[in-house]
Write a protein that holds these residues in place. Structure first.
Motif, mmCIF file in Angstrom:
data_model
loop_
_atom_site.group_PDB
_atom_site.id
_atom_site.type_symbol
_atom_site.label_atom_id
_atom_site.label_comp_id
_atom_site.label_asym_id
_atom_site.label_seq_id
_atom_site.Cartn_x
_atom_site.Cartn_y
_atom_site.Cartn_z
ATOM 1 N N ASP A 626 53.753 33.936 60.500
ATOM 2 C CA ASP A 626 54.031 34.114 61.931
ATOM 3 C C ASP A 626 52.727 34.235 62.712
ATOM 4 O O ASP A 626 52.573 33.643 63.790
ATOM 5 C CB ASP A 626 54.885 35.363 62.163
ATOM 6 C CG ASP A 626 56.371 35.064 62.054
ATOM 7 O OD1 ASP A 626 56.758 33.900 62.275
ATOM 8 O OD2 ASP A 626 57.148 35.981 61.735
ATOM 9 N N ASP A 627 51.807 35.046 62.176
ATOM 10 C CA ASP A 627 50.511 35.223 62.849
ATOM 11 C C ASP A 627 49.765 33.898 62.951
ATOM 12 O O ASP A 627 49.139 33.602 63.983
ATOM 13 C CB ASP A 627 49.662 36.252 62.095
ATOM 14 C CG ASP A 627 50.246 37.661 62.177
ATOM 15 O OD1 ASP A 627 51.105 37.892 63.060
ATOM 16 O OD2 ASP A 627 49.854 38.513 61.355
ATOM 17 N N VAL A 630 51.485 31.717 65.660
ATOM 18 C CA VAL A 630 51.141 32.196 67.005
ATOM 19 C C VAL A 630 49.702 31.821 67.348
ATOM 20 O O VAL A 630 49.401 31.324 68.445
ATOM 21 C CB VAL A 630 51.343 33.727 67.105
ATOM 22 C CG1 VAL A 630 50.762 34.264 68.415
ATOM 23 C CG2 VAL A 630 52.820 34.073 67.001
ATOM 24 N N LYS A 631 48.810 32.037 66.399
ATOM 25 C CA LYS A 631 47.389 31.725 66.613
ATOM 26 C C LYS A 631 47.191 30.233 66.886
ATOM 27 O O LYS A 631 46.494 29.843 67.828
ATOM 28 C CB LYS A 631 46.598 32.152 65.372
ATOM 29 C CG LYS A 631 45.121 31.771 65.376
ATOM 30 C CD LYS A 631 44.436 32.380 64.166
ATOM 31 C CE LYS A 631 42.978 31.937 64.050
ATOM 32 N NZ LYS A 631 42.834 30.610 63.492
ATOM 33 N N GLN A 633 49.463 28.032 67.844
ATOM 34 C CA GLN A 633 50.112 27.611 69.082
ATOM 35 C C GLN A 633 49.254 27.963 70.286
ATOM 36 O O GLN A 633 49.158 27.176 71.244
ATOM 37 C CB GLN A 633 51.498 28.256 69.195
ATOM 38 C CG GLN A 633 52.528 27.636 68.262
ATOM 39 C CD GLN A 633 53.868 28.338 68.306
ATOM 40 O OE1 GLN A 633 53.957 29.530 68.656
ATOM 41 N NE2 GLN A 633 54.934 27.628 67.931
ATOM 42 N N LYS A 634 48.631 29.148 70.237
ATOM 43 C CA LYS A 634 47.709 29.528 71.313
ATOM 44 C C LYS A 634 46.531 28.555 71.367
ATOM 45 O O LYS A 634 46.110 28.117 72.440
ATOM 46 C CB LYS A 634 47.196 30.958 71.095
ATOM 47 C CG LYS A 634 48.224 32.035 71.412
ATOM 48 C CD LYS A 634 47.628 33.426 71.191
ATOM 49 C CE LYS A 634 48.644 34.517 71.519
ATOM 50 N NZ LYS A 634 48.086 35.881 71.257
#
Length: 712
Positions: A626-627, A630-631, A633-634
């Motif tokens: 998940d991290d 998110v990373k 995608q950012k």
């Protein structure tokens, strides 16, 4: 395993010859024009096919050839079983004036060799033949039916040929070859005897007699007939191949090589000869050389069943299970009684995660009352791969009972069966019972290193590291130079996270056995843990260089490349690992990181989402993924923003540049250096030329400073 070589020669062909072309001989200075038809025919009678074709080709180039030359060339190509070249020569003969009566039978044979059965049948059906030609046409129709697997049709036409000319041996020979191809050896031998009674020393008849004797295990008779067949006709390739196969089966490799050398002298690139060469290498244990030789045969391994079998077995021995599988399947479909191939195919399927299919192939070997120990063990392995521990133990127990009941059974096998029974008990959760079973095995075997090795591994898995150390030391007492013992001590040290001590033991194991793959893998993992990524990479590459398909090694090598910042090579190995173990969340996660590192962030995010679905049982790994998502995608969003900002910056710079250009242009207009193009000159007036203007007919270009449309 014996597999009848189905003769490419069939009854309507007059000679046995090589199945492939030979290399061109070095051109000699020959007066080709001096060869008349009789001289060319003599070359053919002497078996000098290539020289005869050379003469015919040269005479064609000299424009002195006639229909007889082309018909002779066609006969040669038919004897060489080259249907395409024969058809070309026949068409040349037609253009040179040959009649339908002279070419139609030959054309039908050429079409048969190309498997154009319908066209060949049409010619024979639409043509009325008499006498010898009618007899040959009947033989040819029998050959066509045989090649179409129409066995009843083939028998019908061969019998008609016998009725047409009962005194001619060729009708009986057709029946003999048909029976041989069907594995009906008694019938083949009877028809060969009928043929032999009607002709004196025919090489094809001798070939059939020899082949029948070979498959009936009458080795001396087979050798006598086959050697005679070769003596009667030096181009009798099938007789050579039967001899070579028989010599290999009986372990007479020198004799096999001697006959193989004779074949190479006649046809250096013959694929069947290369196949037998590979078979000799395989029997000698030279599997890699055998594989290389078979690869040189090209499509032959796909079209000739015994070659497919040999290649499949060789690939299996080299650990190339995905390569071996289709070849083993192809051969087994034609020879379902081949137990060895069936067992190897089952193991390939189990190793490649297709254990349910493996069990289907094993059914003929493991039914009720079966005493096939190896088949039962393969069934145990396939069930074990599916997690069916009860079935696994049942099959091993059956094998163990058979082994113990046999008087001459190898005690090592009985020990191995005991080890497997203990292992199934361990997997099912009875660790204490499994360890006790192995300890009893060790006592009975008086120093069984294999049982001790399995015991040490079980102890490690059960958390009894001190017990594993004691067991490893007992292995070294039994075998002081054992690489296994030191490898186990290294594994225990690694479990204690004593990496330097583990490396010392692994190095010692590899000194004792440099090719010990388990120690190489373990040392590579230790190097990976110690962040010695280059060293880890070398160890894993050394394991893969042996040709094994090890998903774990591909995965660890991918991780090493990942740590070294090489996303492309990391992705290559992780994809191979994922193909073998598609359900591994860790491999899938590493692949996502490798793709992202390679610049394929969007693909990396998609792969990470797949990894997350696989990691449902591991909350920590799911959080890590998940991290990452998110990373990334950012980063992807930021990359898009940066790209848009860069585009906006370029637009602003361009607008500013245009503004500056406009100011410069206006300044030139104001001081009179440049007329305003928007103000047209008086009608009919010539526009004066300034020194800075372009010459007439020259388009305005970019100035040296990069400003469009201006020149200084």
């Amino acid at each position: 395993m014996r597999f009848i070589i189905k003769p490419a020669l069939i009854a309507s062909f007059g000679l046995l010859a090589a199945c492939g072309g030979s290399e061109e001989e070095e051109a000699e200075k020959i007066d080709y024009a001096s060869f008349d038809d009789k001289a060319v025919q003599q070359l053919v009678d002497d078996g000098e096919y290539q020289k005869a074709l050379e003469v015919i080709k040269a005479q064609d180039e000299l424009e002195i050839s006639d229909k007889t030359d082309f018909l002779t060339a066609a006969d040669i190509y038919l004897n060489l079983l080259d249907g395409v070249a024969a058809e070309v020569a026949i068409e040349d003969a037609r253009e040179a004036g040959a009649s339908d009566g002279e070419i139609l039978l030959k054309l039908s044979r050429a079409l048969l060799l190309q498997q154009k059965f319908k066209k060949a049948d049409e010619i024979l059906n639409d043509t009325s033949f008499e006498g010898e030609e009618k007899f040959q046409a009947l033989l040819l129709r029998g050959d066509i039916a045989q090649q179409k697997q129409d066995i009843q049709g083939a028998r019908y036409f061969y019998r008609l040929a016998i009725e047409e000319k009962p005194e001619d041996f060729r009708g009986y020979l057709g029946m003999a070859l048909l029976s041989l191809n069907q594995g009906q050896l008694t019938e083949a031998n009877a028809f060969a005897d009928e043929a032999a009674s009607r002709v004196e020393d025919d090489p094809i008849v001798q070939y059939v007699k020899g082949a029948v004797a070979r498959y009936e295990r009458r080795t001396e008779d087979a050798e006598k007939h086959l050697l005679k067949a070769v003596d009667l006709h030096s181009g009798n390739m099938l007789a050579y191949f039967e001899l070579i196969g028989m010599y290999i089966e009986t372990g007479q490799l020198e004799k096999a090589q001697e006959q193989l050398d004779s074949v190479y002298a006649l046809v250096p690139n013959n694929p069947m000869a290369q196949y037998f060469n590979a078979l000799i290498l395989a029997v000698e244990g030279k599997t890699q050389e055998a594989e290389y030789m078979l690869l040189r045969t090209g499509d032959f391994t796909r079209t000739f069943p015994p070659a497919a079998r040999t290649y499949g077995h060789i690939a299996f021995e080299l650990g190339k299970y995905s390569t071996a599988q289709p070849y083993l399947e192809r051969f087994l479909s034609q020879a379902p009684a081949d137990r060895s191939t069936r067992l190897k195919l089952a193991e390939c399927l189990t190793r490649r995660g297709q254990s349910a299919r493996a069990l289907l192939y094993l059914e003929p070997l493991i039914g009720e009352g079966s005493e096939d120990i190896e088949g039962l063990l393969q069934a145990a392995a396939a069930n074990g791969a599916q997690g069916n521990i009860v079935e696994t133990r049942t099959y091993i127990e059956r094998a163990n009972e058979i082994a113990k009941a046999a008087e001459d059974m190898d005690q090592n096998l009985i020990a191995q069966l005991g080890q497997r029974l203990a292992l199934t008990r361990f997997i099912s959760g009875d660790e204490v019972g499994a360890i006790a079973e192995l300890q009893a095995l060790y006592s009975n075997a008086e120093g069984d290193a294999e049982s001790l090795t399995l015991l040490a591994n079980m102890q490690m898995e059960n958390g009894d590291l001190s017990g594993a150390v004691a067991t490893a030391k007992r292995i070294l007492e039994v075998e002081p130079d054992s690489a296994v013992g030191n490898n186990l001590l290294g594994a225990v040290a690694y479990r204690h996270r004593e990496i330097d001590a583990a490396m010392t033991f692994y190095n010692k194991a590899l000194e004792q056995n440099p090719d010990y793959q388990s120690a190489l893998k373990n040392r590579g993992l230790a190097n990976l843990t110690a962040n010695k990524f280059e060293a880890a990479k070398k160890d894993f590459e050394a394991v893969l260089s042996k040709g094994a398909e090890d998903a774990q090694v591909h995965a660890m090598l991918g991780r090493a490349y990942l740590e070294l910042g090489n996303g492309k090579d990391a992705a290559t190995h992780l994809k191979q690992a994922e193909a073998i173990i598609p359900e591994s969340a860790i491999i899938s996660t590493d692949l996502a990181e490798a793709l992202t590192l390679s610049g394929l962030r969007s693909s990396g995010i998609t792969q990470a989402q797949k990894a997350k679905r696989l990691a449902k049982a591991d909350e920590n790994l799911m959080q890590y993924i998940d991290d990452l998502i998110v990373k990334w995608q950012k980063e992807e969003l930021q990359a898009q923003k940066d790209a848009e900002a860069e585009r906006e910056k370029r637009r602003e710079e361009l607008a500013k540049k245009r503004e500056e250009m406009e100011k410069a242009r206006r300044a030139l207009i104001e001081d009179g250096s440049l007329k305003d193009k928007e103000t047209p000159p008086p009608e009919g007036a010539d526009e004066p030329k300034n020194e800075g203007d372009p010459d007439e007919g020259e388009a305005e270009g970019d100035a040296e400073d990069g400003t469009p449309g201006l020149r200084s």
